[in-house]
Scaffold this active site. Structure first.
Site, short mmCIF file in Angstrom:
data_model
loop_
_atom_site.label_atom_id
_atom_site.label_comp_id
_atom_site.label_asym_id
_atom_site.label_seq_id
_atom_site.Cartn_x
_atom_site.Cartn_y
_atom_site.Cartn_z
N GLN A 62 6.35 -3.20 -19.19
CA GLN A 62 7.22 -3.18 -18.04
C GLN A 62 8.78 -2.74 -19.06
OE1 GLN A 62 7.45 -3.42 -14.80
NE2 GLN A 62 6.09 -4.90 -14.05
N LEU B 263 0.79 -1.26 -0.15
CA LEU B 263 -0.05 0.03 0.07
C LEU B 263 0.95 1.10 0.03
CD1 LEU B 263 -2.94 -1.15 2.37
CD2 LEU B 263 -2.75 -1.15 -0.07
N LYS B 264 2.20 1.04 0.06
CA LYS B 264 3.09 2.23 -0.01
C LYS B 264 2.73 3.40 0.65
CE LYS B 264 4.67 0.99 -4.89
NZ LYS B 264 3.84 0.17 -5.10
O1 C5P Z 1 3.77 -6.18 -14.74
P1 C5P Z 1 3.65 -7.09 -13.67
O2 C5P Z 1 2.06 -7.35 -13.47
O3 C5P Z 1 4.37 -8.11 -13.33
O4 C5P Z 1 3.64 -6.27 -12.13
C1 C5P Z 1 3.68 -6.86 -10.91
C2 C5P Z 1 3.69 -5.76 -9.84
O5 C5P Z 1 4.88 -4.98 -10.04
C3 C5P Z 1 2.65 -4.73 -10.06
O6 C5P Z 1 1.82 -4.95 -8.86
C4 C5P Z 1 3.33 -3.03 -9.72
O7 C5P Z 1 2.80 -2.91 -8.60
C5 C5P Z 1 4.57 -3.55 -10.05
N1 C5P Z 1 5.12 -2.56 -10.95
C6 C5P Z 1 6.31 -1.80 -10.74
N2 C5P Z 1 6.76 -1.03 -11.75
C7 C5P Z 1 6.50 -1.15 -12.94
C8 C5P Z 1 5.27 -2.09 -13.44
C9 C5P Z 1 4.78 -2.86 -12.25
O8 C5P Z 1 6.70 -1.76 -9.67
N3 C5P Z 1 6.93 -0.41 -13.92
#
Ligand code: C5P
Length: 261
Positions: free
Chosen positions: A205, A72-73
């Site tokens: 990503q 929840l940062k």
């Molecule tokens: O893209 P994916 O579904 O694998 O991402 C998993 C988690 O990584 C997401 O819940 C998101 O909070 C985090 N994330 C991140 N930075 C990004 C993309 C996703 O921290 N650029």
């Protein structure tokens, strides 16, 4: 980083895979939890699912024997974040996170108050992680909010501040792992999103790395969402990622046996 080889590489890799439960339906969440319980170490519950389902979703995961990273940062005045952290500990989460930019005082007070509450109430103390610079931010974004430092130096500054404030680790993008490991030492936990299996299409990503490479670079836990959630068989996709982590793990073991770590 403390790899525990006792349970075998596969068990250790599985323990360190975090599935991001980014869905907006309890039914869908529960189906994924049931399918993935034997395959992953933790479920990450973020703002979307937490606001949709409430704390009950954390309890459901715990009742089924799963572990939770409550993502929840938190970022607020120290007392408020500390109280939120105590509630996270009462829910039984294994990890939760706060923004390091909330200040060293915010982090220190949170670590101290959560530790005291856990002693007082005989609770397991969650790992408390710091978010440094969000991966969505560019150098220009930082400039516009008055931060003139480059991304990497800001990440390192905040990671060091988190460590000095007693935090257990950071959430960091794959390309920051090596620097943070060097600056903050082996016992500081690094939790890494932005991981994509070797052959998947690398979609939204931008700064991604394979599970094997992320483990070799020094990550302790990997967060993977989409590639598991959207797979025809989420369980199979998770097993394939664990196998890739094991290979990274094997590389690390070989490196330390050769005295090079
Ligand atoms: O893209 P994916 O579904 O694998 O991402 C998993 C988690 O990584 C997401 O819940 C998101 O909070 C985090 N994330 C991140 N930075 C990004 C993309 C996703 O921290 N650029």
């Amino acid at each position: 980083m403390h790899w525990r080889f006792g349970g075998g590489r596969a068990a250790e890799s599985k323990r360190r895979l975090i599935f991001a439960l980014d869905v907006d339906s309890i039914v869908e969440a529960e189906a994924l939890i049931d399918e993935l319980l034997p395959e992953v170490g933790l479920f990450k519950v973020g703002k979307q699912l937490f606001l949709h389902a409430g704390p009950v979703i954390v309890r459901r995961i715990k009742e089924r024997g799963g572990e939770v990273f409550l993502d929840l940062k938190f970022h607020d005045i120290p007392r408020t974040v500390a109280k939120a952290g105590i509630e996270a500990a009462r829910l039984g989460v294994k990890m939760f996170d706060v923004h390091a930019s909330g200040s060293d005082e915010m982090m220190r007070v949170t670590v101290g108050e959560v530790r005291r509450a856990c002693r007082r109430e005989a609770l397991r103390r969650p790992k408390i992680l710091a978010v440094t610079v969000l991966t969505s931010l560019s150098r220009d974004d930082l400039k516009r909010v008055g931060i003139m430092a480059g991304i990497e130096s800001q990440v390192v500054r905040l990671a060091r501040l988190a460590k000095e404030s007693g935090m257990d680790g950071v959430v960091a993008s794959p390309h920051e792992i090596a620097t943070i490991r060097k600056e903050c030492g082996r016992t500081f936990a690094i939790v890494t999103p932005g991981v994509r299996p070797a052959r998947a299409g690398w979609d939204d990503q931008k700064r991604v790395m394979t599970p094997e490479a992320a483990i070799r670079a020094g990550a302790d836990y990997l967060v993977v969402g989409k590639p598991i959630r959207d797979a025809k068989s989420p369980a199979e996709a998770a097993r394939a990622i664990v196998a890739e982590m094991e290979r990274g793990f094997g590389g690390l073991a070989a490196r330390s046996a050769a005295g090079r770590t």
